[in-house]
Design an enzyme around this catalytic site. Structure first.
Site, PDB file in Angstrom:
ATOM      1  CE  LYS A 276      20.635  97.888  76.592  1.00 42.28           C
ATOM      2  NZ  LYS A 276      18.817  97.100  76.674  1.00 42.28           N
ATOM      3  NE  ARG A 277      15.737 107.353  80.356  1.00 41.71           N
ATOM      4  CZ  ARG A 277      15.878 106.675  78.444  1.00 41.71           C
ATOM      5  NH1 ARG A 277      16.226 105.566  77.528  1.00 41.71           N
ATOM      6  NH2 ARG A 277      14.498 107.173  78.249  1.00 41.71           N
TER       7      ARG A 277
END
EC number: 4.1.1.23
Length: 279
Positions: free
Chosen positions: A97-98
Site C-alpha cells: 500500500k505504498r
C-alpha cells in the site's frame, strides 16, 4: 519481453481458479501455529504456506508489514518468500500500500516493480490518496516491467468511507473516480488489463459503481471478515469474472499442517468456482 501482468493473471485464474491467499504472519497466528514470534518463526510460517499452496493457488499476497516489523532480517525472509513463490509458479501481489509523490513514489516502485530488485513482485498494492497522478512513476515502471498495480478504491474498512465516498465537484465520489482512472489505464488491453482496484467483498450491493474497468478486482474480506464466496456475484455483478477473492486467516488458521492448509484452500476455491456463472 515479459507478458503483461493482466494476461498472466487471466491465465493463472483460468487454470488454477481466482483464489488469492494472503501470507499474513500475525504474532497471534505464529503463536497458534506453535511458532516463536521471531525471524525463525516467520521463516517457518512463510515457507510452510508457500510449500503447501504454491502449486495450486493463482496468487499469493504477502503483507509486507508483518515482515518489516522484524527489520532487515524480516525483509530478507520476505525476499526469499517472494522468490520461492514465483519460482513455484504462483503470482505474487505485494501488499505494501505504498503512496507518495515524485522521486519517493519512484523509489517505492523500484523496490517492488523493478525486475532486478530482490523484492520484485508481479503486482503491488498502492494508495492513490495523494492524487491518482502521484502514482505515475509506479504506473510507468509497472508497464515497463510487465507488472501490475492494485489501487485502493472501495475498501472494506469502515473508516475508508470518509475519503472514498467523498463527493467531488463533478458529482462523482472519490472511489468511482479511481475506478474511472483504472478503466482508462486498461483501455484496449486483452485479455485483461494490468491495473486493478481493491474493492471489499463485504460492501454489499455495488451496482451504482462501474466495476467494468477491464482489469482485476482484488476482493478482501472473504472468510474471517464475514464475506462468503456466495456473496461475490451480488457484490460484483457482471464484473465477477475479473474478481480475485482474497482469503487470509480463513486458510492460514489451519496451519501448520500442510494437508489442512491445502484442504482449506481447495474448499474456498471450490466454493468460489461454484459461485461463478458458467461460461
Amino acid at each position: 519481453m515479459t507478458e503483461p501482468f493482466g494476461a498472466r493473471l487471466r491465465h493463472a485464474m483460468d487454470e488454477r481458479g481466482p483464489l488469492c491467499v494472503g501470507i499474513d504472519p500475525h504474532a497471534s497466528l505464529l503463536t497458534e501455529w506453535g511458532l516463536t514470534d521471531d525471524v525463525a518463526g516467520l521463516e517457518r510460517f512463510s515457507r510452510t504456506v508457500v510449500e503447501a499452496l504454491s502449486d495450486r493457488v493463482a496468487v499469493f499476497k504477502p503483507q509486507s508489514a508483518f515482515f518489516e516489523r522484524f527489520g532487515s532480517r524480516g525483509v530478507a525472509v520476505l525476499e526469499k518468500t517472494v522468490q520461492e513463490a514465483r519460482a513455484a509458479g504462483a503470482l505474487v501481489l505485494m501488499d505494501a500500500k505504498r503512496g507518495d509523490i515524485g522521486s519517493t513514489m519512484a523509489a517505492y516502485a523500484e523496490a517492488f516493480l523493478r525486475k532486478d530488485s530482490p523484492l520484485f513482485s508481479d503486482a503491488l498494492t498502492v494508495s492513490p490518496y495523494l492524487g491518482y497522478g502521484s502514482l505515475s512513476p509506479a504506473v510507468a515502471l509497472a508497464r515497463e516491467s510487465g507488472a501490475g498495480l492494485f489501487v485502493l478504491a472501495l475498501t472494506s474498512n469502515p473508516e475508508g468511507g470518509e475519503v472514498q465516498h467523498a463527493v467531488r465537484a463533478d458529482g462523482r465520489n472519490v472511489g468511482a473516480t479511481m475506478l474511472a482512472h483504472l478503466a482508462a489505464e486498461n483501455t484496449g488491453e486483452e485479455p485483461l488489463g494490468s491495473f486493478g482496484a481493491v474493492v471489499g467483498a463485504t460492501l454489499g450491493d455495488l451496482s451504482t459503481y462501474d466495476l467494468d474497468i477491464n482489469g482485476p478486482l482484488l476482493a478482501p474480506g472473504v472468510g474471517a471478515q464475514g464475506a462468503t464466496p456466495a456473496d461475490l456475484p451480488r457484490v460484483f455483478g457482471a464484473a465477477i469474472r475479473n474478481v480475485v477473492p482474497n482469503v487470509s486467516r480463513g486458510v492460514l488458521r489451519h496451519g501448520p499442517d500442510t494437508g489442512a492448509l491445502r484442504d482449506s484452500a481447495e474448499r474456498f476455491a471450490d466454493e468460489i468456482r461454484s459461485a461463478l456463472p458458467s461460461a
